[in-house]
Design an enzyme around this catalytic site. Sequence first.
Site, short mmCIF file in Angstrom:
data_model
loop_
_atom_site.label_atom_id
_atom_site.label_comp_id
_atom_site.label_asym_id
_atom_site.label_seq_id
_atom_site.Cartn_x
_atom_site.Cartn_y
_atom_site.Cartn_z
N GLU A 112 38.25 40.72 38.91
CA GLU A 112 38.47 40.08 37.61
C GLU A 112 37.44 38.99 37.41
OE1 GLU A 112 42.35 38.43 36.73
OE2 GLU A 112 43.35 40.20 37.54
N GLU B 56 46.49 38.35 43.15
CA GLU B 56 46.48 36.89 43.13
C GLU B 56 47.71 36.27 43.78
OE1 GLU B 56 45.67 35.73 39.07
OE2 GLU B 56 43.59 36.39 39.20
O1 IFM Z 1 45.48 37.20 32.60
C1 IFM Z 1 45.30 36.79 33.91
C2 IFM Z 1 45.57 37.93 34.87
O2 IFM Z 1 46.84 38.45 34.72
C3 IFM Z 1 45.41 37.46 36.29
N1 IFM Z 1 44.17 36.78 36.49
C4 IFM Z 1 43.78 35.77 35.55
C5 IFM Z 1 43.89 36.31 34.14
C6 IFM Z 1 43.48 35.21 33.13
O3 IFM Z 1 44.31 34.10 33.25
#
Ligand code: IFM
Length: 448
Positions: free
Chosen positions: A357, A172
Amino acid sequence: MSPISEAKLSRFDFPEGFVFGAATAAYQIEGSGFGGAGASHWDTFAATPNNVVRAEDGRVACDHYHRWPADLDLLQAAHMDAYRFSTSWARIMPDGRKINPEGLDFYDRLVDGMLERGLKPFQTLYHWEMPSALADLGGWTNRDVAEWFADYAEATTRRLGDRVAAIATINEPWCVAWLSHFMGIHAPGHRDIRAAARAMHHVLLAHGRAVQRLRGMGQANLGIVLNFDHTDPASQSPEDLAAADRWDGIFNRWFIEGITRKTYPEAVLAGLSSHMPQGWEKDMDLIGQKLDWLGVNYYTRHTVAAAKDTPWPAIRDVPGNLPKTQMGWEIYPQGLEGFLVRMARDYVGDLPLYVTENGMANADVVEDGAVSDRIREDYLFAHLAATKRAIDQGAQVKGFFYWSLLDNYEWAEGYDKRFGLVHVDFQTQKRTPKSSYHALARALARND
Ligand code: IFM
């Protein structure tokens, strides 16, 4: 919300070889500050008042460093094929440069533990623990970060590269750069457009340099994990449409266009170009290294409007009316389908995509030894259905990782927000698989 019939999806509705897994990140679960690990900018950010709910930090987290065998057993028992984990830069290189053998030994055991359980290790190199010693030198605002990061990538891969199934450089970059240097919400907590512009560029430079270095070592299956935010304009007025385009540019186009087109979106350069590092254009070939796969993280959508009389990017959030998670994030599975199709159509063609994710926070409680989180079951299966629709439209999606295996340290939100398939009692460290865990396990069973 999804029709409950989507809960009937199973692994057999996806192409043969599709990889199902769950994801975590080192600082959010391991516990930190021992085993020879150094401090990271998250330790100091959390120790500064008003940055994190109750000033909570990752010192203990889920104590995964000591409990990892049982945690990997949970993945295996749910019939998962893979585990997405991250290695901590500050654990492997406590001062950012010199290797801590104890740190590498830990990840060595962890990777072997995955293989023993039939789990493919999907490694992420940077999920946000910038060693404090490097943060002192400016962290992501310092161009040298590209070389520091490539050194770390190389040292880690020399030890683990023969056994990991895939490596992502950065998790990210939008969060690493914009959320942390412009909005000030994550470490190092800057709110400065010049710092942000530099971080926006250097994070990709570090990615490119690491890919080049690992490729040179013969390492296969290299990628990056980008996060995306479905963006709707608050109205069809030219001002709101332009604001939505700016937000889409900052969040959804900057990184993928840097990598695949070796350019940055004009709508964003309009605000950032005077703050960019000198000669940044010459870095674009290095940034545009060929990838083997792209990770897509997706959670929610935003509705935005123009914010008159405020400095660039002059955007404000408008509350949406969809059902929301514990984070206050709207639930909008169509956004995931949209980004998977958009990535394939506009940027990467047939390159393998992974949903690296997707998940939701919910205020889960243990009652009579069990957790019922039907809302998460709905969320999960609605997003699996969205992924399947994208595949049906030709996107080469090869896997899906739920965020997260365990309730964990949700950064600036501390331990309040529970994203796990497995509930964690942070006092006793007791793990309780939730009903969503059991539903996913049933969907993934092979019946053989
Ligand atoms: O917990 C985070 C993760 O570390 C990165 N992506 C989003 C998740 C939820 O906010």
